[in-house]
Design an enzyme around this catalytic site. Structure first.
Site, PDB file in Angstrom:
ATOM      1  N   GLU A  37      38.300  32.389  46.302  1.00 54.51           N
ATOM      2  CA  GLU A  37      38.030  32.871  47.654  1.00 54.51           C
ATOM      3  C   GLU A  37      36.910  33.873  47.488  1.00 54.51           C
ATOM      4  O   GLU A  37      37.121  34.933  46.894  1.00 54.51           O
ATOM      5  CB  GLU A  37      39.266  33.585  48.234  1.00 54.51           C
ATOM      6  CG  GLU A  37      40.490  32.721  48.384  1.00 54.51           C
ATOM      7  CD  GLU A  37      40.305  31.651  49.424  1.00 54.51           C
ATOM      8  OE1 GLU A  37      39.521  31.868  50.362  1.00 54.51           O
ATOM      9  OE2 GLU A  37      40.918  30.592  49.291  1.00 54.51           O
ATOM     10  N   CYS A  60      36.106  40.174  53.894  1.00 54.94           N
ATOM     11  CA  CYS A  60      35.472  38.906  53.528  1.00 54.94           C
ATOM     12  C   CYS A  60      35.205  38.054  54.765  1.00 54.94           C
ATOM     13  O   CYS A  60      34.349  37.186  54.749  1.00 54.94           O
ATOM     14  CB  CYS A  60      36.363  38.151  52.559  1.00 54.94           C
ATOM     15  SG  CYS A  60      38.033  37.940  53.178  1.00 54.94           S
TER      16      CYS A  60
HETATM   17  P1  NAP Z   1      34.118  41.402  42.347  1.00 52.47           P
HETATM   18  O1  NAP Z   1      33.274  42.461  41.787  1.00 52.47           O
HETATM   19  O2  NAP Z   1      33.650  40.014  42.235  1.00 52.47           O
HETATM   20  O3  NAP Z   1      35.527  41.592  41.646  1.00 52.47           O
HETATM   21  C1  NAP Z   1      36.614  40.794  42.025  1.00 52.47           C
HETATM   22  C2  NAP Z   1      37.683  40.846  40.967  1.00 52.47           C
HETATM   23  O4  NAP Z   1      37.207  40.239  39.775  1.00 52.47           O
HETATM   24  C3  NAP Z   1      38.092  42.257  40.573  1.00 52.47           C
HETATM   25  O5  NAP Z   1      39.471  42.300  40.347  1.00 52.47           O
HETATM   26  C4  NAP Z   1      37.330  42.488  39.288  1.00 52.47           C
HETATM   27  O6  NAP Z   1      37.951  43.438  38.463  1.00 52.47           O
HETATM   28  C5  NAP Z   1      37.429  41.110  38.686  1.00 52.47           C
HETATM   29  N1  NAP Z   1      36.464  40.861  37.642  1.00 52.47           N
HETATM   30  C6  NAP Z   1      35.171  41.201  37.606  1.00 52.47           C
HETATM   31  N2  NAP Z   1      34.632  40.777  36.455  1.00 52.47           N
HETATM   32  C7  NAP Z   1      35.607  40.175  35.744  1.00 52.47           C
HETATM   33  C8  NAP Z   1      35.678  39.550  34.481  1.00 52.47           C
HETATM   34  N3  NAP Z   1      34.614  39.462  33.687  1.00 52.47           N
HETATM   35  N4  NAP Z   1      36.860  39.041  34.071  1.00 52.47           N
HETATM   36  C9  NAP Z   1      37.957  39.112  34.856  1.00 52.47           C
HETATM   37  N5  NAP Z   1      37.941  39.712  36.056  1.00 52.47           N
HETATM   38  C10 NAP Z   1      36.784  40.234  36.512  1.00 52.47           C
HETATM   39  O7  NAP Z   1      34.413  41.647  43.876  1.00 52.47           O
HETATM   40  P2  NAP Z   1      34.867  42.983  44.588  1.00 52.47           P
HETATM   41  O8  NAP Z   1      33.702  43.913  44.569  1.00 52.47           O
HETATM   42  O9  NAP Z   1      36.169  43.461  44.087  1.00 52.47           O
HETATM   43  O10 NAP Z   1      35.130  42.459  46.063  1.00 52.47           O
HETATM   44  C11 NAP Z   1      34.107  42.307  47.000  1.00 52.47           C
HETATM   45  C12 NAP Z   1      33.738  40.877  47.173  1.00 52.47           C
HETATM   46  O11 NAP Z   1      34.899  40.064  47.361  1.00 52.47           O
HETATM   47  C13 NAP Z   1      32.900  40.623  48.404  1.00 52.47           C
HETATM   48  O12 NAP Z   1      31.804  39.837  48.045  1.00 52.47           O
HETATM   49  C14 NAP Z   1      33.820  39.900  49.366  1.00 52.47           C
HETATM   50  O13 NAP Z   1      33.183  39.027  50.251  1.00 52.47           O
HETATM   51  C15 NAP Z   1      34.742  39.174  48.450  1.00 52.47           C
HETATM   52  N6  NAP Z   1      36.048  38.951  49.077  1.00 52.47           N
HETATM   53  C16 NAP Z   1      36.416  37.691  49.409  1.00 52.47           C
HETATM   54  C17 NAP Z   1      37.654  37.450  49.994  1.00 52.47           C
HETATM   55  C18 NAP Z   1      38.101  36.068  50.387  1.00 52.47           C
HETATM   56  O14 NAP Z   1      39.270  35.901  50.717  1.00 52.47           O
HETATM   57  N7  NAP Z   1      37.256  35.097  50.366  1.00 52.47           N
HETATM   58  C19 NAP Z   1      38.512  38.517  50.220  1.00 52.47           C
HETATM   59  C20 NAP Z   1      38.112  39.790  49.871  1.00 52.47           C
HETATM   60  C21 NAP Z   1      36.870  40.000  49.287  1.00 52.47           C
HETATM   61  P3  NAP Z   1      37.331  44.895  38.266  1.00 52.47           P
HETATM   62  O15 NAP Z   1      37.336  45.553  39.581  1.00 52.47           O
HETATM   63  O16 NAP Z   1      38.237  45.515  37.279  1.00 52.47           O
HETATM   64  O17 NAP Z   1      35.935  44.689  37.747  1.00 52.47           O
END
Ligand code: NAP
Length: 687
Positions: A266, A305
């Site tokens: 997602e 999102c």
């Molecule tokens: P993100 O930076 O992509 O991180 C998402 C998750 O992935 C976090 O738990 C992060 O952990 C983890 N992660 C990052 N690098 C990783 C790796 N190498 N290995 C394993 N896990 C890893 O996104 P975010 O900043 O948290 O959220 C914002 C984004 O999410 C926005 O672009 C938004 O549109 C999207 N979003 C989408 C939805 C949906 O339902 N489609 C819902 C909410 C948000 P860490 O924080 O520990 O790095």
């Protein structure tokens, strides 16, 4: 209420929950700054968890314990858990404020998450059987004589579900994934985003403290996932929520690809809203449109999102709409989220603010600023130390030539308004997002709604219409609901979550089971035509739920249908349709040999043939389904009924549902009608 300036320096250690015990943050743990003050509020990170042992614990301890429970027992556990969290939710609200969230923002996260648990608990009880498998669709006849049949069956996987969540909804994001996995019998290893991990951990702590979930059913990772993916196998799965970039990196993991481990994403998307060309100032739809746009831009400071990023307006109305939005955004009060009057709090971190500012710069290259150039006027907090931004509206005059507006997600209170010429153009622009979570159309014109479904539904996980008829109860463009699908194609990640029981089934394996009716019936715990039957010794209506056997059949006497019966039924009910009254007219119809009995007359006579009239364990007939009339019945024909116990499902503490296969035959043993009948039958101890 504790205001930003008064909050203490307490730094919470965010712990992992591993093999049934808490494990504190390691020396390499990162400080997490509060969104409002910039002061450290928590520390998160580990020096290495034994991920192999965690996966093993989930598979060997959590999995068997969960699968020992049937769907209803798991659903009852979820309900109890939701109740437990409800009573303690205020402690989560207190922490949530530190992430920049207002009370209303936190309500979406915390009450929204708990509400999702309640919703799955209720659906699990009402829509899933009291067993461990789910039948998918009808029995498939695979042979001419019915000796070889097929049935699709869902069973629990024997692995673990790894959930990786985004920062914006630390409670909802965790619970909306956990509930369906738990209901489906799959143990979970959940990993929150670091930025808001302290809120997720506080909620998880309550889950553990409740003592309601079986050992090994849930584990929690505070910090990185280390070598976790290397220990996953084909029965496991990864569900990810976050940015497209992280999704791409994780889904390309060689071990996941090599072992065909499902990766459900997602991710961000460029959601859009359309002002229908039928909507003009002064109509209720015009006001709905403006208020939905402002709410979507400012709720959770735009870190949703599903938030609206692109605003499509008929070209003649572009300037007027932009001017109204400018005015409405200027009225949004920004500040300490703990203040009652604050409508928009802070972004989650200064890093996130920098990211949003960079994205605004990219969007500016294709448009002009309507609102948001000036720094925000922040109430009750330091606008520099806290991650505050102004709502930002841009205007793009030429969305066909533009690229960034359809591609770049500024994950904050940022949107771009743009003109469209006609419906086809609006649909084409909607679809330029290359797949989104949700698109909305504000219109009162049903023809327009149909056109948008045909032109655009293919590109969006959810299509939301709102008008004067629904405005009082509509849930909002940006709200994913437990009973509706959340996810979207392409840019949105191609995944699907929620959507009621569909979400549970995503955690299970669907298998096509083929064999003789006897074997397939046993596999699905449901009697199917062709499987052995056993004639009842006493009337089944005299026996309790507990004493009815699958495949037990009552064969009724037969009854001859007379012309007087048909006449009487017609005049008694008022159903004097020509096929029952006029021989010549009926003969002219390709379906009838002449005057025929009413189908409902046959059903009524069938009930008269199979019921046992005395008070007893059958409490009510709650409906019938899959009714098919197979052959007309004329005056002089006779009918008889076979009533077979098909399936039993416990429903409450006092009664359960019995599904009966009802088949009507004529004097030549030809099938005349079949249907499924539902009754509620008392348990032994309740009669
Ligand atoms: P993100 O930076 O992509 O991180 C998402 C998750 O992935 C976090 O738990 C992060 O952990 C983890 N992660 C990052 N690098 C990783 C790796 N190498 N290995 C394993 N896990 C890893 O996104 P975010 O900043 O948290 O959220 C914002 C984004 O999410 C926005 O672009 C938004 O549109 C999207 N979003 C989408 C939805 C949906 O339902 N489609 C819902 C909410 C948000 P860490 O924080 O520990 O790095």
């Amino acid at each position: 209420m504790v205001l930003a300036a008064e909050r203490g320096p307490k730094v919470r250690p965010v712990e992992s929950f591993v093999l049934g015990a808490w494990s504190g943050p390691g020396a390499s743990a990162r400080p997490i700054a509060g969104a409002v003050t910039g002061d450290p509020v928590a520390r998160c990170g580990h020096d290495g968890l034994d991920f192999q042992a965690m996966v093993h614990h989930g598979r060997q301890v959590g999995g068997p314990a969960l699968r020992a429970l049937n769907f209803h027992e798991r659903a009852r556990t979820l309900k109890a858990l939701a109740g437990y969290l409800t009573e303690r939710k205020e402690q989560l609200y207190a922490l949530s404020t530190m992430t920049g969230a207002t009370r209303k923002d936190s309500w979406i996260d915390i009450d929204g998450g708990i509400g999702t648990l309640f919703a799955f608990a209720s659906k699990g009880r009402r829509e899933l059987p009291e067993s461990h498998t789910v039948l998918d669709g009808d029995l498939e006849m695979l042979s001419r004589n019915g000796t070889f049949v097929g049935q699709h069956v869902y069973t629990p996987k024997k692995g673990v579900a790894v959930h990786i969540n985004a920062f914006n909804f630390p409670v909802w994001g965790m619970l909306e994934k956990l509930a369906p996995a738990f209901l489906g019998g799959l143990p979970v290893i959940t990993k929150p985003a670091t930025a808001t991990s302290y809120v997720a951990e506080a909620c998880f702590r309550l889950i553990v403290e409740s003592g309601l979930l079986p050992e090994g059913a849930v584990q929690f990772v505070a910090g990185g996932t280390g070598d976790l993916f290397h220990h996953l196998g084909a029965q496991d799965s990864v569900s990810f929520t976050g940015s497209a970039d992280t999704a791409l990196m994780l889904r390309s993991h060689g071990h996941l690809l090599k072992h065909s481990i499902p990766f459900i994403a997602e991710q961000d998307s460029l959601n859009a809203t359309v002002l229908g060309h039928d909507v003009t100032p002064g109509t209720p739809e015009y006001d709905i449109f403006l208020s939905e746009v402002v709410a979507e831009m400012t709720t959770k400071a735009g870190q949703k999102c599903t938030a609206i990023r692109r605003i499509l307006v008929p070209e003649a109305q572009l300037d007027a709409v932009a001017a109204r939005l400018e005015q409405d955004l200027a009225a949004v009060s920004i500040g300490d989220p703990a203040l009652k009057e604050t409508r928009m709090g802070a972004l989650v971190s200064l890093g996130q603010r920098l990211d949003v500012q960079q994205k605004i710069a990219a969007l500016k290259a294709e448009g002009r600023m309507v609102f948001g150039e000036a720094p925000p006027n922040v109430q009750g907090a330091d606008g520099e130390r806290g991650a505050f931004v102004s709502p930002t509206l841009l205007l793009c005059d030429d969305p066909d030539a533009a690229s960034a507006v359809h591609r770049v997600e500024a994950f904050g209170p940022v949107a771009t308004v743009m003109p469209y010429r006609n419906v086809d153009h609006a649909a084409a622009l909607l679809n330029r997002g290359d797949g989104s979570l949700v698109a909305s159309v504000i219109t009162h014109d049903p023809a327009l709604a149909r056109q948008f479904v045909e032109a655009s539904a293919s590109h969006h996980g959810r299509l939301y219409f709102n008008d004067r008829d629904s405005m009082a109860e509509a849930t909002g463009h940006g709200s994913p609901l437990p009973n509706m699908v959340h996810g979207g194609p392409g840019r949105a990640g191609g995944g699907e979550e929620l959507g009621g029981i569909r979400a549970v089934l995503h955690n299970m394996q669907r298998t096509a089971v083929q064999g003789s009716p006897r074997l397939v019936a046993a596999a699905g715990q449901t009697w199917v035509p062709g499987a052995p039957v056993q004639e009842t010794e006493s009337h089944p209506f005299t026996r309790t739920f507990d004493h009815l056997q699958l495949g037990e059949v009552l064969k009724s006497d037969s009854r001859t249908i007379t012309l007087e019966d048909i006449e009487h039924f017609a005049h008694f009910t008022g159903d004097t349709f020509y096929a029952h009254m006029d021989d010549d007219a009926a003969k002219a119809n390709p379906f009838f040999p002449g005057r025929v009995a009413h189908g409902y007359l046959l059903l009524s006579f069938a009930a008269g043939l199979f019921v046992q009239p005395d008070p007893g364990p059958v409490l009510a007939n709650t409906g019938l389904a899959d009714l098919a009339f197979q052959k007309p019945v004329e005056a002089g024909d006779s009918i008889r009924v076979e009533l077979t116990v098909k399936r039993k499902t416990r429903r409450t503490d006092t009664y359960g549902e019995v599904r009966w296969h009802v088949a009507l035959f004529n004097q030549d043993d030809e099938p005349v009608a079949t249907y499924m009948l539902f009754t509620m039958n008392a348990y032994d101890e309740c009669v």
